[in-house]
Design an enzyme around this catalytic site. Structure first.
Site, PDB file in Angstrom:
ATOM      1  N   LYS A   1      28.677  49.755  -7.201  1.00 38.18           N
ATOM      2  CA  LYS A   1      27.397  49.871  -6.488  1.00 38.18           C
ATOM      3  C   LYS A   1      26.677  48.534  -6.301  1.00 38.18           C
ATOM      4  O   LYS A   1      27.005  47.793  -5.393  1.00 38.18           O
ATOM      5  CB  LYS A   1      26.527  50.919  -7.182  1.00 38.18           C
ATOM      6  CG  LYS A   1      27.125  52.329  -6.971  1.00 38.18           C
ATOM      7  CD  LYS A   1      26.152  53.465  -7.158  1.00 38.18           C
ATOM      8  CE  LYS A   1      26.730  54.756  -6.594  1.00 38.18           C
ATOM      9  NZ  LYS A   1      27.174  55.717  -7.577  1.00 38.18           N
TER      10      LYS A   1
ATOM     11  N   PHE B   1      29.663  62.508 -13.695  1.00 42.38           N
ATOM     12  CA  PHE B   1      30.037  62.200 -12.312  1.00 42.38           C
ATOM     13  C   PHE B   1      30.685  60.829 -12.305  1.00 42.38           C
ATOM     14  O   PHE B   1      30.055  59.834 -12.664  1.00 42.38           O
ATOM     15  CB  PHE B   1      28.851  62.207 -11.346  1.00 42.38           C
ATOM     16  CG  PHE B   1      29.292  61.887  -9.937  1.00 42.38           C
ATOM     17  CD1 PHE B   1      29.768  62.891  -9.104  1.00 42.38           C
ATOM     18  CD2 PHE B   1      29.289  60.582  -9.468  1.00 42.38           C
ATOM     19  CE1 PHE B   1      30.228  62.587  -7.821  1.00 42.38           C
ATOM     20  CE2 PHE B   1      29.741  60.280  -8.181  1.00 42.38           C
ATOM     21  CZ  PHE B   1      30.211  61.283  -7.363  1.00 42.38           C
TER      22      PHE B   1
ATOM     23  N   ASP C   1      31.078  53.858 -17.931  1.00 45.17           N
ATOM     24  CA  ASP C   1      30.910  53.828 -16.473  1.00 45.17           C
ATOM     25  C   ASP C   1      29.453  53.453 -16.184  1.00 45.17           C
ATOM     26  O   ASP C   1      28.551  54.291 -16.274  1.00 45.17           O
ATOM     27  CB  ASP C   1      31.256  55.194 -15.869  1.00 45.17           C
ATOM     28  CG  ASP C   1      31.068  55.224 -14.346  1.00 45.17           C
ATOM     29  OD1 ASP C   1      30.464  54.274 -13.793  1.00 45.17           O
ATOM     30  OD2 ASP C   1      31.500  56.209 -13.719  1.00 45.17           O
TER      31      ASP C   1
HETATM   32  C1  LIG Z   1      28.528  56.406  -7.553  1.00 45.06           C
HETATM   33  C2  LIG Z   1      29.262  56.543  -8.838  1.00 45.06           C
HETATM   34  C3  LIG Z   1      30.664  56.518  -8.865  1.00 45.06           C
HETATM   35  C4  LIG Z   1      31.493  56.463  -7.611  1.00 45.06           C
HETATM   36  O1  LIG Z   1      31.288  55.282  -6.911  1.00 45.06           O
HETATM   37  P1  LIG Z   1      31.722  55.208  -5.339  1.00 45.06           P
HETATM   38  O2  LIG Z   1      31.459  53.786  -4.982  1.00 45.06           O
HETATM   39  O3  LIG Z   1      30.878  56.192  -4.614  1.00 45.06           O
HETATM   40  O4  LIG Z   1      33.169  55.553  -5.279  1.00 45.06           O
HETATM   41  C5  LIG Z   1      31.272  56.584 -10.102  1.00 45.06           C
HETATM   42  N1  LIG Z   1      30.553  56.676 -11.245  1.00 45.06           N
HETATM   43  C6  LIG Z   1      29.216  56.708 -11.255  1.00 45.06           C
HETATM   44  C7  LIG Z   1      28.472  56.782 -12.541  1.00 45.06           C
HETATM   45  C8  LIG Z   1      28.528  56.656 -10.039  1.00 45.06           C
HETATM   46  O5  LIG Z   1      27.199  56.724 -10.045  1.00 45.06           O
END
Ligand SMILES: *Cc1c(COP(=O)(O)O)cnc(C)c1O
Length: 421
Positions: A270, A156, A241
């Site tokens: 985040k 994700f 990520d």
């Molecule tokens: C939440 C998340 C995203 C997307 O971040 P947004 O701020 O919602 O666009 C991308 N990668 C990971 C691993 C995430 O947990």
């Protein structure tokens, strides 16, 4: 860090009075892209939130880790308030007096040379993909339009068309195509499959060191080191990520720190915004970051002064190591307590720091059923992929809060068992 646990009286009634009114209003005017639990929050302090009917809850989702420092952390709120009165936005057409400092301190924290500031996590992932492709053509010599990025099954990384195009979750991708080519998926945690997929046209390998939305999936020990070695050997960028796994959640500043590896490209988001505003960043050393030239990428809001002020305050909190330590120590308490609940209806438990994915025995119900039961015991959590519930309380929780979560979970599992009978 606060003792609400003792003061809770009675159980919140499910959708009653004012709560029902708010939910009806929202449902009338807001697109139905979410299925929230029936609770309407209006205040938050630390790990606790209250709803419009005056009930208090322990927040065990923490904005999917955007609230690692809890609600309204005094240092973060103070930094934001002070900056609000000074300067909020200049655009990158001009310099402002906080971007350099924020980038320097974030780069030092993460052990990287340079920062490319963005806003949402999704944007930062798109940015990292553009960076990796440009690096592939300009440094590695991949023929034009032939670069591929290897991604993981169960990934994700956000919601843009580019990103959902390489998701394997039908809910996320169905009916949003056509998708950009140039991605190839391999099983997460399988270094041999990755080795077999890498070729001369591979520019990067994109992965979450621990997969969050997939249900807190922790790869086998040594996997991240193997990825690092493969990427180095084949001249491929290791893109981590850490939007959800990073910034203290797992007990270390970064989840890759558990294996002592350093990616070539690091994506943060985040918690970087302190739960106050969206702040994300792509970090890399200059040999990679240096491929992008003025005009090739940008964002009106990326690196804005308010974001830098809050981001700097977040970095200051992480520099102390206090939150990483809390996640480690309290994470042990959480993991121990979860292990004791295994026989009460959990089929699998995966935990690292203050982050856990628990799978509910399908005979008892779904992850959503468990979250609804938890709500009645004043614990907020979110299900993912049917049977998994993700627990990621703010790192400011204390031992009594963890026990409150565990007691709530035991009671909620009991409720599910009783309902089956
Ligand atoms: C939440 C998340 C995203 C997307 O971040 P947004 O701020 O919602 O666009 C991308 N990668 C990971 C691993 C995430 O947990």
């Amino acid at each position: 860090m606060n003792g609400h646990a003792e003061h809770l009286l009675g159980h919140p009634t499910r959708v009653d009075g004012i709560t029902a009114e708010y939910i009806a209003l929202e449902s009338h005017y807001v697109a139905h892209t979410y299925h929230p639990l029936p609770v309407v929050l209006c205040e938050g302090r630390g790990a606790w939130v209250s709803d419009v009917d005056g009930h208090e809850y322990l927040d065990c989702l923490a904005g999917y880790s955007a609230l690692n420092f809890g609600h309204a952390h005094p240092a973060l709120v103070a930094a934001a308030k002070e900056q609000l009165d000074r300067l909020t936005l200049t655009s990158r057409a001009f310099h402002h007096d906080l971007l350099g400092e924020f980038a320097r301190d974030l780069a030092h924290l993460a052990g990287m040379d340079a920062v490319l500031p963005m806003n949402s996590g999704t944007e930062a992932v798109e940015t990292a993909l553009k960076l990796a492709r440009a690096w592939g053509y300009r440094r590695k010599g991949i023929p034009p339009d032939k670069a591929t990025i290897i991604v993981m099954h169960g990934n994700f990384h956000g919601r843009t068309i580019g990103i959902v195009g390489f998701s394997d979750d039908p809910l996320v991708r169905t009916d949003f195509g056509p998708y950009p080519p140039g991605f190839r998926a391999v099983p997460f945690g399988d270094a041999e499959a990755l080795a077999a997929a890498i070729d001369e046209q591979t520019a990067g390998v994109l992965l979450e060191p621990i997969q969050g939305e997939a249900g807190v999936i922790i790869p086998p020990r040594g996997y991240l080191q193997a990825v690092r070695e493969l990427c180095t050997r084949h001249h491929v960028l290791f893109i981590a990520d850490e939007i959800q796994s990073g910034l203290g959640r797992t007990g270390r500043t970064l989840a890759v720190d558990h294996e002592g590896v350093k990616p070539d490209v690091l994506i943060l988001g985040k918690a970087l915004g302190g739960g106050i505003l969206p702040v994300s960043a792509v970090l890399a050393n200059w040999d990679v970051m240096g491929v992008l030239q003025p005009g090739e990428h940008g964002s009106t809001f990326g690196g804005n002064a308010l974001a830098c002020a809050v981001g700097l305050a977040v970095v200051r909190l992480l520099e102390t190591g206090e939150f990483q330590d809390r996640a480690t120590v309290l994470g042990r308490r959480l993991a121990r307590g979860l292990a004791e609940l295994r026989d009460e209806g959990l089929t699998d438990i995966r935990a690292r720091g203050l982050w856990a994915g628990i799978d509910v025995d399908p005979a008892l119900g779904t992850g959503r059923d468990l979250c609804e039961a938890l709500l009645t015991h004043r614990v907020l959590a979110k299900d993912t992929h049917g049977r998994t519930v993700r627990l990621s309380p703010p790192l400011v929780v204390d031992a009594a809060d963890i026990d409150f979560l565990l007691d709530g979970l035991r009671a909620a599992l009991g409720d599910l068992r009783a309902a089956r009978r």
